[in-house]
Design a protein around this motif. Structure first.
Motif, mmCIF file in Angstrom:
data_model
loop_
_atom_site.group_PDB
_atom_site.id
_atom_site.type_symbol
_atom_site.label_atom_id
_atom_site.label_comp_id
_atom_site.label_asym_id
_atom_site.label_seq_id
_atom_site.Cartn_x
_atom_site.Cartn_y
_atom_site.Cartn_z
ATOM 1 N N UNK A 243 31.949 40.767 40.676
ATOM 2 C CA UNK A 243 31.838 41.718 39.563
ATOM 3 C C UNK A 243 33.093 41.772 38.704
ATOM 4 N N UNK A 244 34.228 41.310 39.210
ATOM 5 C CA UNK A 244 35.451 41.229 38.408
ATOM 6 C C UNK A 244 35.429 39.930 37.613
ATOM 7 N N UNK A 245 36.208 39.884 36.513
ATOM 8 C CA UNK A 245 36.328 38.619 35.797
ATOM 9 C C UNK A 245 37.793 38.305 35.507
ATOM 10 N N UNK A 246 38.041 37.096 35.077
ATOM 11 C CA UNK A 246 39.413 36.599 34.880
ATOM 12 C C UNK A 246 40.186 37.435 33.875
ATOM 13 N N UNK A 247 39.528 37.828 32.790
ATOM 14 C CA UNK A 247 40.238 38.573 31.747
ATOM 15 C C UNK A 247 40.744 39.911 32.275
ATOM 16 N N UNK A 248 39.984 40.540 33.169
ATOM 17 C CA UNK A 248 40.418 41.820 33.733
ATOM 18 C C UNK A 248 41.662 41.663 34.605
ATOM 19 N N UNK A 249 41.648 40.681 35.506
ATOM 20 C CA UNK A 249 42.813 40.510 36.383
ATOM 21 C C UNK A 249 44.025 39.997 35.612
ATOM 22 N N UNK A 250 43.790 39.191 34.585
ATOM 23 C CA UNK A 250 44.905 38.713 33.766
ATOM 24 C C UNK A 250 45.587 39.880 33.055
ATOM 25 N N UNK A 251 44.786 40.773 32.490
ATOM 26 C CA UNK A 251 45.344 41.944 31.817
ATOM 27 C C UNK A 251 46.026 42.875 32.814
ATOM 28 N N UNK A 252 45.436 43.034 33.994
ATOM 29 C CA UNK A 252 46.020 43.894 35.018
ATOM 30 C C UNK A 252 47.407 43.416 35.407
ATOM 31 N N UNK A 253 47.568 42.113 35.598
ATOM 32 C CA UNK A 253 48.870 41.566 35.967
ATOM 33 C C UNK A 253 49.884 41.776 34.848
ATOM 34 N N UNK A 254 49.466 41.588 33.611
ATOM 35 C CA UNK A 254 50.367 41.803 32.478
ATOM 36 C C UNK A 254 50.882 43.240 32.463
ATOM 37 N N UNK A 255 49.999 44.198 32.689
ATOM 38 C CA UNK A 255 50.399 45.610 32.682
ATOM 39 C C UNK A 255 51.333 45.928 33.844
ATOM 40 N N UNK A 256 51.022 45.403 35.027
ATOM 41 C CA UNK A 256 51.851 45.682 36.200
ATOM 42 C C UNK A 256 53.231 45.042 36.075
ATOM 43 N N UNK A 257 53.291 43.815 35.572
ATOM 44 C CA UNK A 257 54.577 43.144 35.390
ATOM 45 C C UNK A 257 55.449 43.870 34.370
ATOM 46 N N UNK A 258 54.824 44.504 33.396
ATOM 47 C CA UNK A 258 55.576 45.226 32.374
ATOM 48 C C UNK A 258 56.114 46.557 32.883
#
Length: 399
Positions: A243-258
């Motif tokens: 149910x998850x997709x690549x765009x969601x996890x990619x954005x999640x990592x960007x937010x967490x790294x920031x």
């Protein structure tokens, strides 16, 4: 100069609709409530004055509303809110498509106009600061992903205690690094239980609704632990892994790294497409295994699969439930040859300390700091903080 937040009365609204506004409760009387511009071929979306909000209410009888949202979104200012108004035949899939196309929110057409204006005002307030200030510096956090060759090997124990140990590396004069601990096992994530915390269902809603993560969602999801770790737990409700997709996890990592110096991610024990962005942005992958033949073979299969998506993925092998030998035995050397890398870290068996920590809802550093297992995890944290220093530490060293 102060920049005042416009009221709904002075808000500049772009209306895109093929429906009679008087028959849509949320749009009834819209012209009398704001400065409304109806989209025509002559409308200049790149105008310096711009718009505060775009309302898109299409019946779907012609072009798909998602296509219109995507096209209009590209011409608008990043601070312009895009609200899609759904019709009675709008499906959940349509709603997900609208959000992927750029809609900030999707509202049902049966809501009242008063409710619509409250939503508009809230978004306007979020996008316009009363006093312009320089943006806060964004971190470039280090991502540490943790996986395992088999279940029950202790990967979650490593994740929980490594996160605390990394916070602890700040002691001795340096500011403590900010550390996020993220449980992405959508079905069997247990980190909340390790800390004796209630699991958040934020990840469940993200997955099931197809919502794109943002800072507000991160704030709602985060749970500040007493040891300095910020926990992002797996959901209590079981979620289909696909149910998850690549765009969601990619954005999640960007937010967490920031936001954090270190982002520790406990991966699920399976291969799904949305893991790829996590691997691509990983600064270190810790693969926890024992040295039995089945586990080493499975570890090799995992490495081969991961490197199809992230060829240069930096990996370190963590040997669980075994003390580091004075000299490697034959089966250790055979394991290293098969994996084509050294056995970097060793975690001695210490079930008493591990069970005590689990029962108390605390890390080993809190309840068994002198245990061999705790000392070994501290060594891993020290190795990571040295090779991948937190941003403030790296700046101090360079100066």
């Amino acid at each position: 100069m102060n920049q005042m937040i416009p009221s709904t009365q002075s808000a500049r609204i772009l209306l895109v609709t093929d429906r009679d506004t008087e028959t849509v409760p949320s749009l009834k009387g819209i012209d009398g409530r704001a400065k409304v511009t109806r989209l025509t071929e002559e409308t200049d979306l790149s105008s310096p004055e711009g718009f505060d909000c775009a309302i898109i209410a299409l019946s779907g009888e012609g072009a798909h509303p998602a296509s219109a949202i995507s096209t209009i979104r590209k011409g608008l200012s990043p601070t312009c809110t895009v609200i899609a108004i759904s019709s009675s035949n709008t499906t959940l899939t349509d709603v997900m498509d609208y959000k992927r196309a750029g809609a900030d929110d999707v509202l049902a057409d049966i809501i009242t106009s008063e409710d619509l204006w409250q939503v508009i005002q809230r978004y306007i307030a979020q996008h316009h600061a009363l006093v312009p200030v320089a943006p806060a510096p964004r971190k470039t956090g280090k991502v540490i992903t943790i996986t395992k060759s088999r279940g029950g090997i202790g990967a979650t124990t490593v994740a929980v205690n490594l996160a605390h140990a990394l916070v602890d590396t700040g002691k001795g004069g340096d500011a403590a690094p900010s550390v996020a601990l993220v449980d992405l096992d959508l079905q069997f994530g247990a980190i909340a239980s390790f800390y004796d915390q209630n699991a958040s269902d934020t990840l469940f809603h993200l997955a099931m609704k197809g919502t794109m993560p943002d800072d507000r969602i991160l704030d709602d999801w985060a749970c500040e632990m007493s040891n300095g770790v910020t926990l992002f737990s797996a959901p209590e409700k079981m979620v289909p892994f696909e149910s998850m997709d690549r765009s969601q996890t990619e954005r999640l990592i960007e937010l967490l790294k920031a936001r954090f110096d270190y982002v520790i991610i406990d991966l699920p024990h399976l291969l799904v497409d949305w893991i790829s962005p996590l691997l691509a942005q990983s600064d270190r992958l810790l693969l926890v295994t024992d040295t039995t033949v089945p586990s080493i073979r499975q570890a090799r299969r995992l490495l081969d699969a991961y490197r199809e998506d992230a060829m240069n993925l930096p990996v370190e092998i963590v040997v669980s439930q075994e003390r580091k030998p004075f000299s490697l035995k034959r089966h250790h050397r055979a394991a290293a040859r098969l994996l084509e890398m050294p056995l970097s870290h060793w975690l001695p068996p210490d079930s008493k300390a591990a069970l005590e920590a689990c029962d108390r809802g605390a890390s080993l550093l809190s309840c068994a700091p002198r245990s061999g297992l705790c000392k070994s995890i501290r060594k891993i944290a020290s190795s990571i903080s040295t090779s991948l220093p937190a941003e403030h530490t790296a700046q101090t060293q360079s100066s």
